[in-house]
Structure formats: structure tokens, C-alpha cells
Design a protein around this motif. Structure first.
Motif, mmCIF file in Angstrom:
data_model
loop_
_atom_site.group_PDB
_atom_site.id
_atom_site.type_symbol
_atom_site.label_atom_id
_atom_site.label_comp_id
_atom_site.label_asym_id
_atom_site.label_seq_id
_atom_site.Cartn_x
_atom_site.Cartn_y
_atom_site.Cartn_z
ATOM 1 N N PHE A 102 -13.139 -3.554 12.594
ATOM 2 C CA PHE A 102 -11.685 -3.740 12.500
ATOM 3 C C PHE A 102 -11.322 -5.210 12.707
ATOM 4 O O PHE A 102 -10.623 -5.813 11.876
ATOM 5 N N TYR A 103 -11.797 -5.817 13.803
ATOM 6 C CA TYR A 103 -11.434 -7.209 14.095
ATOM 7 C C TYR A 103 -12.035 -8.173 13.078
ATOM 8 O O TYR A 103 -11.420 -9.193 12.747
ATOM 9 N N GLN A 104 -13.227 -7.865 12.568
ATOM 10 C CA GLN A 104 -13.821 -8.721 11.551
ATOM 11 C C GLN A 104 -13.005 -8.672 10.266
ATOM 12 O O GLN A 104 -12.787 -9.699 9.609
ATOM 13 N N TRP B 262 -2.458 -4.279 10.178
ATOM 14 C CA TRP B 262 -2.196 -3.054 9.415
ATOM 15 C C TRP B 262 -3.066 -3.023 8.158
ATOM 16 O O TRP B 262 -3.640 -1.979 7.821
ATOM 17 N N LYS B 263 -3.156 -4.143 7.466
ATOM 18 C CA LYS B 263 -3.989 -4.197 6.261
ATOM 19 C C LYS B 263 -5.442 -3.838 6.588
ATOM 20 O O LYS B 263 -6.110 -3.145 5.811
ATOM 21 N N ALA B 264 -5.935 -4.335 7.738
ATOM 22 C CA ALA B 264 -7.304 -4.031 8.144
ATOM 23 C C ALA B 264 -7.469 -2.539 8.422
ATOM 24 O O ALA B 264 -8.478 -1.926 8.033
ATOM 25 N N ALA B 265 -6.486 -1.951 9.092
ATOM 26 C CA ALA B 265 -6.553 -0.520 9.383
ATOM 27 C C ALA B 265 -6.507 0.304 8.094
ATOM 28 O O ALA B 265 -7.256 1.273 7.927
ATOM 29 N N TRP B 266 -5.642 -0.105 7.172
ATOM 30 C CA TRP B 266 -5.505 0.636 5.911
ATOM 31 C C TRP B 266 -6.768 0.509 5.065
ATOM 32 O O TRP B 266 -7.196 1.463 4.421
ATOM 33 N N LYS B 267 -7.375 -0.666 5.099
ATOM 34 C CA LYS B 267 -8.587 -0.904 4.300
ATOM 35 C C LYS B 267 -9.792 -0.150 4.850
ATOM 36 O O LYS B 267 -10.579 0.436 4.089
ATOM 37 N N THR B 268 -9.946 -0.141 6.174
ATOM 38 C CA THR B 268 -11.146 0.427 6.782
ATOM 39 C C THR B 268 -10.994 1.875 7.225
ATOM 40 O O THR B 268 -11.992 2.576 7.407
ATOM 41 N N GLY B 269 -9.752 2.315 7.446
ATOM 42 C CA GLY B 269 -9.533 3.632 8.033
ATOM 43 C C GLY B 269 -9.784 3.644 9.531
ATOM 44 O O GLY B 269 -9.775 4.693 10.166
ATOM 45 N N LEU B 270 -9.965 2.465 10.127
ATOM 46 C CA LEU B 270 -10.204 2.321 11.560
ATOM 47 C C LEU B 270 -8.967 1.737 12.217
ATOM 48 O O LEU B 270 -8.326 0.847 11.666
ATOM 49 N N TYR B 271 -8.632 2.239 13.388
ATOM 50 C CA TYR B 271 -7.443 1.724 14.068
ATOM 51 C C TYR B 271 -7.625 1.820 15.582
ATOM 52 O O TYR B 271 -8.301 2.719 16.090
ATOM 53 N N ASP C 111 0.830 -1.208 0.000
ATOM 54 C CA ASP C 111 0.000 0.000 0.000
ATOM 55 C C ASP C 111 0.868 1.262 0.000
ATOM 56 O O ASP C 111 2.097 1.206 0.128
ATOM 57 N N GLU C 112 0.197 2.405 -0.106
ATOM 58 C CA GLU C 112 0.910 3.674 -0.280
ATOM 59 C C GLU C 112 1.626 4.158 0.980
ATOM 60 O O GLU C 112 2.406 5.117 0.918
#
Length: 279
Positions: free
Chosen positions: A215-217, A235-244, A189-190
Motif C-alpha cells: 500500500f505505502y509503496q 485513495w488511488k493506492a487503495a483502489w488500485k491494490t484493493g488494500l486499505y 474511478d468507479e
């Protein structure tokens, strides 16, 4: 610089002896819970979760934990502070421990032939266990940790405030984590791998916090279909959803290299250096 050179020469010449680094004296905060804290504890449901796969206990940190029951030292140290909490373990084999509910499951993670399949499966069910739990406060931990402070109660308050929490990763930068760790992938990712990396014990979720559940799902789905190291999956989940999640400081997962930092809450005694230092 000249002072250091003079000191080194004096040691070589036998004038001065090398001063050995003294192990830091430490004590842990162990106060009774306040009336306000007890009121919170008695008004909510609390569940602590474990994810243990493979009958042979494998500890990558170097400590020998085979003399303990499978969920110790984490379980016994938690029960000191939360005797009335619910305790549940997800596993693929029978774990019979008093007052611990067993949920036997089969792994849906792809590539069972992979050498890291067990780790991937355990991390998948870490994410799933938080989502599946019906408790108000839910927390997943590895079984090689020791809670040493009554400050553990603050984790409930922080989870209420932020919705979901995960621990600090000592490598910090995701790019460095991928270079130094096993079971990694190229970061495509970027962000170029310049985001913050996550650890996985303890991780928390408050009730059905919508951000945390999503996020966990998302972590679960990525781990199932494109498995790799959990820090990259997160990290991929955070980048995909914008949630962290809110990142807990080092004191919540004291690992190799952070011995004696002070204000310790949870020690990762699966790391031999940590166990030896605090023993």
C-alpha cells in the motif's frame, strides 16, 4: 419550537441573559504502563519518523510554532512515553536535534515548480520512511502534534493486529475532501469519490507487513509520478491494490472542530483553535 421562540424573546426583552457555552472540563489519561505493556515495549524495536522540508517552518493550521525546535511539540511529547525509541527525520536541509537521526534526501517528485511541491515531497517521504525503517513498529507523524495520553501505547497493539493504520479524515467522504481541499484532482474511478478519505499523521506499519508495504509503496509511486493531495494519492493506492489501512478514530488526530470530544490521545495543535482550546 415554541419553547425556543419564548427563550429568544425573553433574551431580547432582557428577561433572561444569554447563557455562555462553558468550555468542557477535560483531563487526559496518563497512567503508568502496565507490566504487560512494558514487556512489549522492551521486546520490540520502535522508530518514530518525521518528514520536514523547507527551512522556513510553514504551518497551514494557523498556530505559531516558530518558537519551538523544528520537531516540537511532537518530539518532546513522544519522548515522555517512549524515551528509548529511535527518532529519525527525513529532510532536504540540516536539522540538528540531539538523539534524532537525520536522513538528507532529494525529492524525486515531479513538477518542482508547483506551489504544493514541498507538501507533496513531505508526503512522499512519509510513505517511504515507513517502508525504509527496519524497526518492528514504525510511525510517521507531523511535527505540530502533541501526545497527551498514555493510551498512545495502544497504537502499537492495533498496528500489530491490523498491520498498518492511518488516521480518520474529518471530511470523511473523499468527494467532499476534494471539493474543500487544495491540490486536488477529479476522481475518475468507479467509486465516484464516495469512499472514505484518509489523513496522514499518525501513520503506522508493523515490521514488513506485506499489505502495508504494498500500500505505502503504491502511494509513493503515485505521488512521485502523478502528485496531488496525499488523501487522494492514498485513495488511488487503495483502489488500485484493493488494500486499505485500519482507520484510527478522531481521538488520534484531534483537529479543528473536534475540541473536547473526550478520550483524546493526540492533539493537532497546529490548528490554532485546537491549541487555544487545550491551552
Amino acid at each position: 419550537m415554541m419553547t425556543r421562540i419564548k427563550n429568544a424573546l425573553s433574551v431580547l426583552l432582557g428577561i433572561n441573559e444569554v447563557k455562555k457555552k462553558k468550555q468542557k472540563d477535560f483531563s487526559f489519561i496518563d497512567n503508568p504502563f502496565s507490566e504487560q505493556q512494558l514487556e512489549i515495549l522492551n521486546s520490540i524495536s520502535i522508530e518514530f519518523l518525521f518528514s520536514e522540508f523547507g527551512e522556513n517552518r510553514v504551518n497551514g493550521g494557523g498556530s505559531d510554532l516558530n518558537g519551538s525546535q523544528r520537531l516540537d511539540p511532537t518530539l518532546s511529547s513522544l519522548k515522555k512515553y517512549f524515551p528509548n525509541a529511535k527518532y529519525t527525520v527525513y529532510s532536504d536541509f540540516d536539522i540538528n536535534i540531539p538523539d534524532v537521526d537525520l536522513i538528507k534526501v532529494n525529492s524525486p517528485v515531479m513538477y518542482p515548480e508547483h506551489s504544493r511541491y514541498g507538501y507533496r515531497t513531505a508526503d512522499y517521504f512519509k510513505f517511504q520512511s515507513l517502508i525504509n525503517s527496519k524497526a518492528d513498529f514504525k510511525c510517521i507523524l507531523d511535527s505540530d502534534m502533541r501526545v497527551v495520553s498514555s493510551d498512545i501505547v495502544s497504537l502499537i497493539y492495533m498496528t500489530i493486529k491490523f498491520g498498518f493504520c492511518v488516521p480518520y479524515n474529518d471530511r470523511q467522504l473523499l468527494r467532499q475532501d476534494m471539493i474543500l481541499s487544495k491540490d486536488t484532482q477529479t476522481i475518475n474511478d468507479e467509486s465516484l469519490g464516495l469512499g472514505h478519505s484518509y489523513n496522514q499523521s499518525p501513520m503506522t506499519l508493523w515490521k514488513d507487513d506485506s499489505r502495508g508495504v504494498e500500500f505505502y509503496q503504491t502511494c509513493s509511486e503515485i505521488m512521485k509520478k502523478d502528485p496531488s493531495r496525499a488523501s487522494l494519492v492514498m485513495w488511488k493506492a487503495a483502489w488500485k491494490t484493493g488494500l486499505y489501512p485500519y482507520i484510527l478514530p478522531k481521538q488520534w488526530c484531534v483537529c479543528d472542530g473536534n475540541e473536547g470530544i473526550g478520550e483524546e490521545v493526540i492533539l493537532h495543535v497546529g490548528h490554532k483553535k485546537v491549541k487555544d482550546f487545550y491551552n
